[in-house]
Design a protein around this motif. Structure first.
Motif, PDB file in Angstrom:
ATOM      1  N   PHE B 460     -75.738  17.303  42.742  1.00 17.78           N
ATOM      2  CA  PHE B 460     -75.176  15.953  42.860  1.00 17.78           C
ATOM      3  C   PHE B 460     -73.938  16.008  43.738  1.00 17.78           C
ATOM      4  O   PHE B 460     -73.307  17.059  43.869  1.00 17.78           O
ATOM      5  CB  PHE B 460     -74.861  15.393  41.471  1.00 17.78           C
ATOM      6  CG  PHE B 460     -74.115  16.329  40.562  1.00 17.78           C
ATOM      7  CD1 PHE B 460     -72.734  16.322  40.517  1.00 17.78           C
ATOM      8  CD2 PHE B 460     -74.793  17.258  39.775  1.00 17.78           C
ATOM      9  CE1 PHE B 460     -72.041  17.195  39.701  1.00 17.78           C
ATOM     10  CE2 PHE B 460     -74.101  18.150  38.956  1.00 17.78           C
ATOM     11  CZ  PHE B 460     -72.724  18.118  38.918  1.00 17.78           C
ATOM     12  N   PRO B 461     -73.599  14.871  44.345  1.00 17.74           N
ATOM     13  CA  PRO B 461     -72.451  14.900  45.259  1.00 17.74           C
ATOM     14  C   PRO B 461     -71.133  15.016  44.507  1.00 17.74           C
ATOM     15  O   PRO B 461     -71.002  14.524  43.393  1.00 17.74           O
ATOM     16  CB  PRO B 461     -72.548  13.568  45.993  1.00 17.74           C
ATOM     17  CG  PRO B 461     -73.374  12.683  45.144  1.00 17.74           C
ATOM     18  CD  PRO B 461     -74.291  13.569  44.355  1.00 17.74           C
ATOM     19  N   THR B 464     -69.224  12.749  41.489  1.00 12.68           N
ATOM     20  CA  THR B 464     -70.147  12.124  40.543  1.00 12.68           C
ATOM     21  C   THR B 464     -69.594  12.255  39.125  1.00 12.68           C
ATOM     22  O   THR B 464     -69.104  13.308  38.735  1.00 12.68           O
ATOM     23  CB  THR B 464     -71.525  12.812  40.632  1.00 12.68           C
ATOM     24  OG1 THR B 464     -72.013  12.685  41.960  1.00 12.68           O
ATOM     25  CG2 THR B 464     -72.527  12.176  39.670  1.00 12.68           C
ATOM     26  N   HIS B 467     -71.631  10.930  33.315  1.00 18.07           N
ATOM     27  CA  HIS B 467     -72.548  10.014  32.629  1.00 18.07           C
ATOM     28  C   HIS B 467     -73.743   9.647  33.498  1.00 18.07           C
ATOM     29  O   HIS B 467     -74.770   9.208  32.998  1.00 18.07           O
ATOM     30  CB  HIS B 467     -71.816   8.770  32.119  1.00 18.07           C
ATOM     31  CG  HIS B 467     -71.417   7.800  33.180  1.00 18.07           C
ATOM     32  ND1 HIS B 467     -70.158   7.763  33.727  1.00 18.07           N
ATOM     33  CD2 HIS B 467     -72.115   6.847  33.819  1.00 18.07           C
ATOM     34  CE1 HIS B 467     -70.110   6.811  34.638  1.00 18.07           C
ATOM     35  NE2 HIS B 467     -71.272   6.244  34.713  1.00 18.07           N
ATOM     36  N   LEU B 468     -73.609   9.845  34.816  1.00 26.01           N
ATOM     37  CA  LEU B 468     -74.735   9.544  35.701  1.00 26.01           C
ATOM     38  C   LEU B 468     -75.838  10.590  35.591  1.00 26.01           C
ATOM     39  O   LEU B 468     -76.935  10.402  36.117  1.00 26.01           O
ATOM     40  CB  LEU B 468     -74.255   9.428  37.150  1.00 26.01           C
ATOM     41  CG  LEU B 468     -73.370   8.209  37.409  1.00 26.01           C
ATOM     42  CD1 LEU B 468     -72.725   8.274  38.779  1.00 26.01           C
ATOM     43  CD2 LEU B 468     -74.206   6.927  37.291  1.00 26.01           C
ATOM     44  N   LEU B 469     -75.561  11.699  34.919  1.00 27.87           N
ATOM     45  CA  LEU B 469     -76.573  12.749  34.780  1.00 27.87           C
ATOM     46  C   LEU B 469     -77.307  12.659  33.434  1.00 27.87           C
ATOM     47  O   LEU B 469     -78.300  13.347  33.221  1.00 27.87           O
ATOM     48  CB  LEU B 469     -75.920  14.131  34.904  1.00 27.87           C
ATOM     49  CG  LEU B 469     -75.044  14.347  36.150  1.00 27.87           C
ATOM     50  CD1 LEU B 469     -74.467  15.759  36.134  1.00 27.87           C
ATOM     51  CD2 LEU B 469     -75.855  14.118  37.424  1.00 27.87           C
TER      52      LEU B 469
END
Lengths: 624, 624
Positions: B460-461, B464, B467-469
């Motif tokens: 991921f960038p 990040t 929670h986006l994972l």
């Protein structure tokens, strides 16, 4: 694009900022927000005050003019455009950059002590007023409401507020009568123990009364407010449109109705005084429900102790969950839309490849022409993004003569377009190559497609919020170090605004409401290579119940069904990067396009476009 | 578990609620929150006031006692436990259920008009005070601070506040001296233009001074506050622990230091008066930085205009990004921890299978015994979750004699355990079967494993947020209609609290700070079948830079490296449900376990455990 010369205008504005005719006390700064009194995303020409004073006409931006300065805050999408459109009187404040001050901080830094900062209380949302007022007050300044809009006082050729005829929608389109919607709303009001509900968003007024208008381009809405009591209905609307017999019949204005369904029609401009009267009539514990995004002026009309503010109104939430009539309408609209696009792409292939005479603007016009041939077509649902090569990398691009490029066999073409039909709203993006795409272009396209499929085929438990799906759209891109800087999806209205709340698929929101069966959102990941090309694959998708092996202990599962049925160019796909499951998804999708759209093309006698469709929906074959 | 009889205690509490000796005016309700004055997750026995008054000793819960009622709010993890532990005097308020009132709403519904609601201002965080006070005031009641804790007045055998010796950590453990940490903190303070920083969280005090303690079980912290000025350092701490020559030397208390590094040691109890003195000394524009979770008492000591509150303090953020000495320490700790677990699992296999004499408690004790044999072992990092069969489905289970089950060849065994070593903190969950798992158990385990891998291998960038994972961990479960009702990961301290902010991987948070290389979190998806079994696979993972093909336009990419190196039971895996990539991940992981842990087992002469490790790390073979 040459900048607008604003020297004289700013001089005039600075004069009225001190004129006792318009302001009780001189204001040392005046804020010109983007919005209208309904906090609409798309606004009518008469509301384009920020564009009038500055020249900058992007969709987002706030201007602040002080005695010495004029500054414009806008976000990354518009840095270039704003810089081009504004003259040297203006300072561009690039939002999102580390060193850019907030409006409040900047005001504090430039204003003399004890300044007054003016703003039109109808244009500024209450929550924004609160934040700004607090910040200014703590620095010794005052935010003050200026009743007369100061831009309007100097805008001599300001267009009139539109007041176009209304369209009535019968049950076959809406599924629910306005009376039943009022009943449902009142039951929500009773649940929350509020006596009054104030409808301020234009699409909410339109939805509630099953009416549509054309006061704002692309959005089939009309200028109006409504105030719903437990036994009264007040509709604030101007013009002779209430004289239209069809409208009178639809609203039963001349029938003998139960009093609680009798609509009182009042002038648009009387909303404030009427609401103040409501506010003054309240007894303790009686509440008035407003969106927390309603204007400061209307919010203030209700004394603080009586206000009940929520981020999403019950209408916003009810409107988002489409009933069977609406989803069937949306299906029909998307079939017609697909027919138009098959025609367009077939036409483009014939024109672009051998002749090279099609520009972005010609292509956009042709798309509109094909759409307008379809039944119940009303207008476009947003300005067509018709972009080739490097223009495709400008996410909110709209071709104008200065930027207009010719489509060619050497560049990727991105078309993001949609329409309003009386039975539904569409929004679709396809990215294609009329020659031979490079391996890198195909690679990027395939990652975007994998992301699109990951969302579209996702299965998730009931109650899941859309933002939790956003990363699915990025995973394949992330694996290779690519990303896109916009959300993945937005709610879509049913013959209403192409962007609507309260759901969506974005890493940026957290306050979205959970996805429910019947909600409709877009699925539109992309990839943008600055100066080179843009890729986006967008379908409108319907949230539907899913079947799973274990069904989340009876909590139920959801997934998406694509309403958009337009082929995804297989030439752009590197099949070896797809899994077998993804490959099957594409083939199933194309099979459905062939069946559903093929039948409609056949019915409409569009044989050439049908042949194009058949060709473009040949199954992919994946070599293991 | 029989409930605690609280009739007499509640009578006493209701008396002191009216006693002029303790309250200025009688309070009609008294709130007993879970926390201590530092808002710690784990608290000392003397701070277990809510458990004392109610009997309910789960980690989360708030008690409110009025003249007529006693009510307990807790969340889904504890519904059962609270119901068992509390007698009929108490009403259980099940948080998260639709019909459960909030504490404020409930108070408003039961209190007579114009009531006073009391709370210890040291225990309630300022943000919670604000919310509650506002809600009560708008209903005509008052939230009032009660200086003397009313529970303490009736808790006759209340244990003393612990005051145990300190451990000093040298540079080889911490990487950065406390002086350099103070310098960095002061530079952050200068950046934000604050003059004072108040350290209220126990792990932040410990981290800042490179000291550790044992005042709270499982958390190597000690009761203290600190107030850092630009030229002063005040440490508020009790007991004779400051007489320890090692501590004096470490803090250079007897050296001639530059005055800005001279630590003034003050009594723990003097924090409030000292802070009030700071508050009184401030000139306009001088600010004091506090966590917005600091207690109401301390926050109020600083006049509002001088407060600078943030959700995460600069110490919290600096502490989360581990330096090389800390990550190396964490690696060592995890190697030792893996050695202990290999020994344990080998022992379990020998004991459980033929004899059937091992209970959950025996297994937990054995795990502690093996860990305690490792160098620099200090204590456990949390209460061991040793659970078999249906107990495994209780997410925060801890075996007690009443629930203690015997491990068998017929049930899944879940062990979630960890330790504090002087060089690092561990937290690992393994789920195993000592007989033959059913196809369904293997299926569920494999979905959990797929989720674990999806997070662990995610790229991921930079920038990040965790929670986006979270959804990556759920996707495989969701596809089959399964889910788990907890977050996927939490930050882990370095010889500090096993749960720490500001990062994590959870659908529940949005305010988490972006992941950065050097941060350490857990990756622990699960699946729980009520009444039957629980599955969880947890590694502690380090955020590291990733290599990607296109590197996010130089924004950089991140991924995770597992620090935990304990075999994942291959017997539980249905290999056919894994992709080739997932299969490779497992084999690579096991290869690394074999190499790294194998070498350490060899070095420690633990040959039998080594043979077990070799057996358990045989590569999976996937039949296409």
């Amino acid at each position: 694009m040459s900048p607008k010369i604003t020297t004289e205008l700013l001089k005039q504005l600075r004069q009225v900022m001190k004129s006792p005719k318009y302001v009780q006390e001189p204001v040392q700064a005046y804020i010109v927000p983007s919005g209208d009194a309904h906090q609409s995303e798309y606004i009518a020409p008469c509301d384009c005050r920020r564009a009038f004073i500055s020249g900058f006409d992007g969709s987002a931006g706030t201007a602040i003019v002080t005695e010495q300065h004029a500054a414009m805050w806008t976000d990354g999408r518009y840095f270039l455009q704003a810089a081009h459109q504004m003259d040297n009187n203006w300072t561009l404040m690039k939002m999102g950059l580390k060193d850019t001050p907030t409006q409040e901080d900047w005001l504090v830094s430039v204003l003399p002590e004890g300044s007054k900062v003016g703003v039109d209380p109808f244009i500024i949302p209450a929550d924004q007023w609160k934040r700004m007022s607090k910040a200014l007050r703590s620095a010794g300044h005052d935010l003050v409401p200026v009743k007369e809009n100061l831009i309007d006082t100097i805008w001599t050729d300001c267009p009139h507020r539109p007041c176009k005829p209304l369209i009535t929608l019968d049950l076959s389109y809406t599924g629910v009568s306005w009376r039943d919607k009022i009943v449902a709303l009142r039951s929500k009001m009773a649940e929350r123990k509020v006596l009054w509900f104030v409808v301020t968003a234009l699409d909410e007024v339109a939805w509630l009364f099953n009416l549509r208008g054309s006061d704002v381009e692309y959005n089939p809405v009309f200028f109006a407010y409504a105030v719903i009591g437990m036994t009264t209905i007040r509709l604030f609307i101007d013009g002779d449109r209430m004289m239209d017999p069809a409208v009178r019949e639809h609203l039963q204005l001349d029938s003998t109705l139960e009093p609680e369904f009798k609509i009182q029609v009042m002038p648009y401009g009387s909303i404030l005084s009427e609401l103040q009267a409501v506010g003054a009539s309240l007894s303790p514990k009686e509440k008035v429900w407003l969106s927390d995004k309603a204007s400061y002026a209307l919010t203030e009309a209700i004394p603080k102790a009586y206000r009940y503010l929520t981020p999403y109104t019950p209408i916003c939430i009810a409107k988002a969950v489409k009933n069977t009539s609406e989803t069937e309408g949306m299906r029909r609209a998307h079939i017609k839309d697909a027919v138009a696009l098959c025609e367009l792409f077939n036409w483009l292939e014939k024109e672009v490849v051998p002749k090279g005479t099609v520009t972005e603007i010609i292509a956009a016009d042709k798309a509109e022409e094909f759409r307008s041939q379809q039944k119940d077509f009303v207008e476009l649902s947003f300005a067509t993004i018709s972009s080739t090569g490097p223009n495709g990398a400008i996410i909110h691009y709209k071709p104008v003569p200065e930027t207009n490029r010719t489509l060619s066999v050497n560049e990727i073409y991105l078309l993001d377009s949609g329409a309003q039909y009386k039975d539904g709203t569409t929004d679709v993006t396809r990215t294609m190559h009329f020659g031979t795409p490079s391996a890198y272009e195909k690679e990027c396209f395939t990652y975007v497609l994998k992301g699109h499929i990951a969302v579209s085929a996702a299965i998730f438990p009931n109650g899941t919020k859309g933002h939790l799906l956003d990363s699915f759209a990025r995973s394949a891109l992330w694996d290779c170090g690519l990303d896109y800087l916009h959300g993945t999806g937005h709610g879509v209205g049913s013959f209403l605004n192409v962007h609507e709340g309260p759901c969506g698929i974005s890493y940026k929101t957290f306050a979205d409401e959970p996805l429910e069966a019947g909600m409709i959102v877009s699925d539109e990941p992309g990839y943008y290579e600055d100066g080179s090309f843009g890729i986006r694959i967008e379908n409108v998708v319907l949230v539907i119940p899913a079947e799973t092996k274990y069904n989340f202990k009876n909590r139920g599962s959801l997934t998406f069904e694509p309403l958009t049925l337009v082929p995804i160019q297989t030439k752009m796909i590197d099949v070896n990067l797809l899994t077998q499951k993804e490959c099957n998804w594409v083939n199933d999708y194309h099979q459905k396009c062939r069946e559903v759209i093929g039948a409609e093309l056949e019915r409409q006698g569009r044989h050439e476009a049908l042949r194009w469709l058949i060709r473009e929906t040949e199954p992919l074959i994946r070599v293991q």
